[in-house]
Design an enzyme around this catalytic site. Structure first.
Site, PDB file in Angstrom:
ATOM      1  N   HIS A  24       0.967  -1.424  -0.173  1.00 13.44           N
ATOM      2  CA  HIS A  24       0.113  -0.105   0.242  1.00 13.44           C
ATOM      3  C   HIS A  24       1.011   1.343   0.383  1.00 13.44           C
ATOM      4  O   HIS A  24       0.629   2.356   0.787  1.00 13.44           O
ATOM      5  CB  HIS A  24      -1.625  -0.133   1.378  1.00 13.44           C
ATOM      6  CG  HIS A  24      -1.062   0.239   2.277  1.00 13.44           C
ATOM      7  ND1 HIS A  24       0.365   0.138   3.116  1.00 13.44           N
ATOM      8  CD2 HIS A  24      -0.852  -0.694   3.632  1.00 13.44           C
ATOM      9  CE1 HIS A  24       0.722   0.865   3.784  1.00 13.44           C
ATOM     10  NE2 HIS A  24      -0.513  -0.555   4.684  1.00 13.44           N
ATOM     11  N   HIS A  78      -6.899  -8.803  13.845  1.00 11.08           N
ATOM     12  CA  HIS A  78      -6.840  -6.692  12.850  1.00 11.08           C
ATOM     13  C   HIS A  78      -6.927  -7.268  11.974  1.00 11.08           C
ATOM     14  O   HIS A  78      -7.291  -8.290  11.507  1.00 11.08           O
ATOM     15  CB  HIS A  78      -4.549  -7.004  13.195  1.00 11.08           C
ATOM     16  CG  HIS A  78      -4.692  -5.833  12.286  1.00 11.08           C
ATOM     17  ND1 HIS A  78      -5.889  -3.877  12.292  1.00 11.08           N
ATOM     18  CD2 HIS A  78      -3.914  -5.160  11.764  1.00 11.08           C
ATOM     19  CE1 HIS A  78      -4.478  -3.189  11.506  1.00 11.08           C
ATOM     20  NE2 HIS A  78      -3.847  -4.254  10.323  1.00 11.08           N
ATOM     21  N   GLU A  80      -6.958  -5.020   8.970  1.00 14.97           N
ATOM     22  CA  GLU A  80      -5.901  -5.050   7.847  1.00 14.97           C
ATOM     23  C   GLU A  80      -6.393  -6.247   6.948  1.00 14.97           C
ATOM     24  O   GLU A  80      -6.193  -7.005   7.254  1.00 14.97           O
ATOM     25  CB  GLU A  80      -4.977  -4.202   8.078  1.00 14.97           C
ATOM     26  CG  GLU A  80      -4.304  -3.262   7.234  1.00 14.97           C
ATOM     27  CD  GLU A  80      -3.714  -2.621   7.274  1.00 14.97           C
ATOM     28  OE1 GLU A  80      -2.938  -1.973   8.208  1.00 14.97           O
ATOM     29  OE2 GLU A  80      -2.921  -1.547   6.262  1.00 14.97           O
ATOM     30  N   ASP A  82      -3.878  -7.177   4.676  1.00 19.74           N
ATOM     31  CA  ASP A  82      -3.445  -8.614   4.842  1.00 19.74           C
ATOM     32  C   ASP A  82      -3.776  -9.465   5.456  1.00 19.74           C
ATOM     33  O   ASP A  82      -2.859 -10.633   5.685  1.00 19.74           O
ATOM     34  CB  ASP A  82      -1.697  -7.573   4.480  1.00 19.74           C
ATOM     35  CG  ASP A  82      -1.589  -6.261   6.105  1.00 19.74           C
ATOM     36  OD1 ASP A  82      -2.863  -6.258   6.501  1.00 19.74           O
ATOM     37  OD2 ASP A  82      -0.739  -6.902   6.692  1.00 19.74           O
ATOM     38  N   HIS A 145      -1.233  -0.806  15.432  1.00 22.07           N
ATOM     39  CA  HIS A 145      -1.677   0.563  14.696  1.00 22.07           C
ATOM     40  C   HIS A 145      -2.969   0.348  14.271  1.00 22.07           C
ATOM     41  O   HIS A 145      -3.321   2.217  13.212  1.00 22.07           O
ATOM     42  CB  HIS A 145      -0.772   0.752  13.845  1.00 22.07           C
ATOM     43  CG  HIS A 145      -0.931   0.147  12.404  1.00 22.07           C
ATOM     44  ND1 HIS A 145      -0.954   0.442  11.407  1.00 22.07           N
ATOM     45  CD2 HIS A 145      -1.012  -1.154  12.255  1.00 22.07           C
ATOM     46  CE1 HIS A 145      -0.748  -0.495  10.580  1.00 22.07           C
ATOM     47  NE2 HIS A 145      -1.847  -1.497  10.738  1.00 22.07           N
ATOM     48  N   ASP A 164       0.317  -6.633  14.069  1.00 18.54           N
ATOM     49  CA  ASP A 164       1.637  -6.171  13.197  1.00 18.54           C
ATOM     50  C   ASP A 164       2.635  -5.855  14.578  1.00 18.54           C
ATOM     51  O   ASP A 164       3.808  -5.953  13.753  1.00 18.54           O
ATOM     52  CB  ASP A 164       1.333  -4.948  12.735  1.00 18.54           C
ATOM     53  CG  ASP A 164       0.336  -5.660  11.728  1.00 18.54           C
ATOM     54  OD1 ASP A 164       0.480  -5.913  10.853  1.00 18.54           O
ATOM     55  OD2 ASP A 164      -0.655  -4.417  11.145  1.00 18.54           O
ATOM     56  N   TYR A 196      10.606  -1.286   9.533  1.00 19.49           N
ATOM     57  CA  TYR A 196       9.187  -1.583  10.309  1.00 19.49           C
ATOM     58  C   TYR A 196       8.627  -0.699  10.994  1.00 19.49           C
ATOM     59  O   TYR A 196       7.466   0.026  10.610  1.00 19.49           O
ATOM     60  CB  TYR A 196       8.205  -3.297  10.737  1.00 19.49           C
ATOM     61  CG  TYR A 196       7.434  -3.569  10.676  1.00 19.49           C
ATOM     62  CD1 TYR A 196       6.382  -4.261   9.906  1.00 19.49           C
ATOM     63  CD2 TYR A 196       6.549  -3.441  12.145  1.00 19.49           C
ATOM     64  CE1 TYR A 196       5.856  -4.662   9.769  1.00 19.49           C
ATOM     65  CE2 TYR A 196       5.110  -3.316  11.932  1.00 19.49           C
ATOM     66  CZ  TYR A 196       5.129  -4.179  10.540  1.00 19.49           C
ATOM     67  OH  TYR A 196       3.503  -4.842  10.649  1.00 19.49           O
ATOM     68  N   HIS A 229       3.727 -10.429  10.519  1.00 17.64           N
ATOM     69  CA  HIS A 229       5.111 -10.434   9.592  1.00 17.64           C
ATOM     70  C   HIS A 229       5.806 -10.905  10.344  1.00 17.64           C
ATOM     71  O   HIS A 229       6.624 -10.640  10.801  1.00 17.64           O
ATOM     72  CB  HIS A 229       4.438  -8.879   9.331  1.00 17.64           C
ATOM     73  CG  HIS A 229       3.709  -8.277   8.697  1.00 17.64           C
ATOM     74  ND1 HIS A 229       3.013  -9.217   7.005  1.00 17.64           N
ATOM     75  CD2 HIS A 229       2.646  -7.782   9.048  1.00 17.64           C
ATOM     76  CE1 HIS A 229       1.908  -8.668   7.326  1.00 17.64           C
ATOM     77  NE2 HIS A 229       1.557  -7.647   8.320  1.00 17.64           N
TER      78      HIS A 229
HETATM   79 FE1  FEO Z   1      -1.906  -3.669   9.895  1.00 17.80          FE
HETATM   80 FE2  FEO Z   1      -0.273  -5.884   8.951  1.00 17.80          FE
HETATM   81  O1  FEO Z   1      -1.786  -4.790   8.850  1.00 17.80           O
END
Ligand code: FEO
Length: 405
Positions: A24, A78, A80, A82, A145, A164, A196, A229
């Site tokens: 993104h 979360h 988001e 991904d 976040h 995250d 990150y 991640h």
């Molecule tokens: Fe906030 Fe890995 O997405």
């Protein structure tokens, strides 16, 4: 690929994205992973899902262990994209499973999917879920976040599923920190953590400090931190916790990043004597040309250094767009405890350096003034001015850095 064992009956069932470079707009030159975890207890529980493109990968990993229809609980830490965009595929395989998420998570999920067909239980900090031999404890982490974010702690195993938080955008063959350090290096791993943090978590230092304090107050021992991640912190979870606390305090190296762009090399030629001036004062110097470097790396180096010198020629009385873009992105990240100056070449009216300082003030950075402008390309006299500018900036950075020791 096969599921990876974290502890008996607790597995990584995620996916490696070797190919992604644009996350993104955040450039990820090393790819990433989407981690999710399966606990095979009396009541089988899946923690998080993965990006839609990798739904088949995680489903195959799960199938290698159990029939997906046996999943009873799905925790969504979360929402988001991904991490959540394969939820409908997962729920299609186990439609009677219950989803656990925060109130804001539920509201958000409803914007992406028709959630009326799913059983969703809203949880908040302190809520627990018994799944057999193990107990899950939920911890809301709003704005770490996203507003919906939370983490899940597996009590008996002392594992924190941290979504995250503590992650890294690195696609690697290694799933655990110690393997990564053995086959690659500790510095590469630390660099990925800083990258990150700088690009995603920089605005949230105070929240991070408060959340870590809350975890400590709850007396939660942590043996493993498993983010969504990158590698899992199995051997060195305390190391990444300390790194986060240091970064949340605004820790920086006594170093200066010269971050610049140039049209016909005039601004670039200014960097060489400036670098010599910095070095003369014993300050480490890193030089980054925007347009030749992923902006995420420029942001990381900006964050790592106590001071930065931003170089931009004047184009139509303004900064070069690549520099303006960099500063615009930095503004959103709300850096603290950093000092900056600006320099650049101009042809007739000038203006880029003035504009850079206006931007610094909007960001709220400490400034070293005035900046330095030279006409077209540096003469021998200008070289001396650039050297002195670098040297004086180094002195100022050393003095400023003392405040944080
Ligand atoms: Fe906030 Fe890995 O997405």
């Amino acid at each position: 690929m096969s599921a990876i064992v974290l502890k008996p009956d607790i597995y990584w069932v995620g996916a490696i994205d070797w190919a992604i470079r644009d996350f993104h707009g955040y450039e990820v030159p090393h790819g990433t992973t989407y981690n999710n975890y399966l606990i095979v207890d009396d009541e089988i529980t899946l923690l998080d899902t993965v990006k839609y493109d990798f739904a088949e990968v995680t489903i195959k990993n799960i199938r290698n262990l159990i029939e997906p229809s046996k999943i009873k609980h799905v925790v969504i830490n979360h929402i988001e994209n991904d991490h959540v965009t394969s939820i409908d595929r997962i729920m299609g395989l186990t439609p009677n499973a219950t989803i656990y998420m925060t109130e804001r998570g539920k509201k958000g999920l409803g914007r992406f999917f028709d959630i009326s067909k799913w059983g969703i239980k809203v949880v908040k900090t302190g809520d627990i879920l018994h799944i057999g031999k193990r107990t899950l404890l939920f911890l809301e982490t709003p704005m770490l976040h996203w507003p919906d974010s939370m983490m899940t702690y597996i009590k008996e195993e002392k594992i924190l599923i941290s979504q995250d938080g503590f992650g890294q955008h690195v696609a690697s063959a290694e799933r655990f920190d110690d393997e990564f350090i053995l086959h690659r290096s500790l510095s590469e791993l630390e660099d990925a953590v800083v990258d990150y943090y700088a690009n995603i978590l920089m605005p949230f230092g105070n929240l991070i400090k408060a959340k870590v304090a809350e975890i400590q107050k709850l007396g939660l021992e942590i043996e493993i931190i498993a983010p969504d991640h990158g590698v899992i912190w199995k051997k060195y979870p305390q190391k990444v916790l300390k790194m986060y606390l240091d970064m949340a305090e605004g820790r920086a190296d006594l170093a200066v990043s010269i971050i610049y762009d140039t049209m016909w090399h005039g601004t670039e030629l200014m960097t060489f004597p400036m670098m010599e001036g910095l070095k003369e004062e014993g300050v480490e110097c890193r030089v980054i040309k925007l347009r030749s470097t992923p902006i995420s790396i420029a942001i990381k180096e900006f964050w790592k250094s106590r001071g930065s010198l931003i170089g931009t020629p004047t184009l139509n009385n303004l900064m070069l767009p690549s520099v303006a873009r960099f500063l615009y992105q930095v503004r959103g990240l709300r850096p603290k405890n950093r000092i900056v100056g600006a320099f650049g070449a101009y042809g007739w009216g000038g203006g880029s350096v003035r504009e850079a300082y206006e931007e610094f003030k909007k960001i709220g950075l400490e400034t070293f003034e005035p900046g330095l402008q030279i006409l077209y390309k540096p003469s021998s006299d200008d070289d001396k001015k650039c050297y002195d500018f670098g040297r004086e900036f180094a002195k100022k950075v050393k003095e400023y850095h003392l405040k944080y020791q």
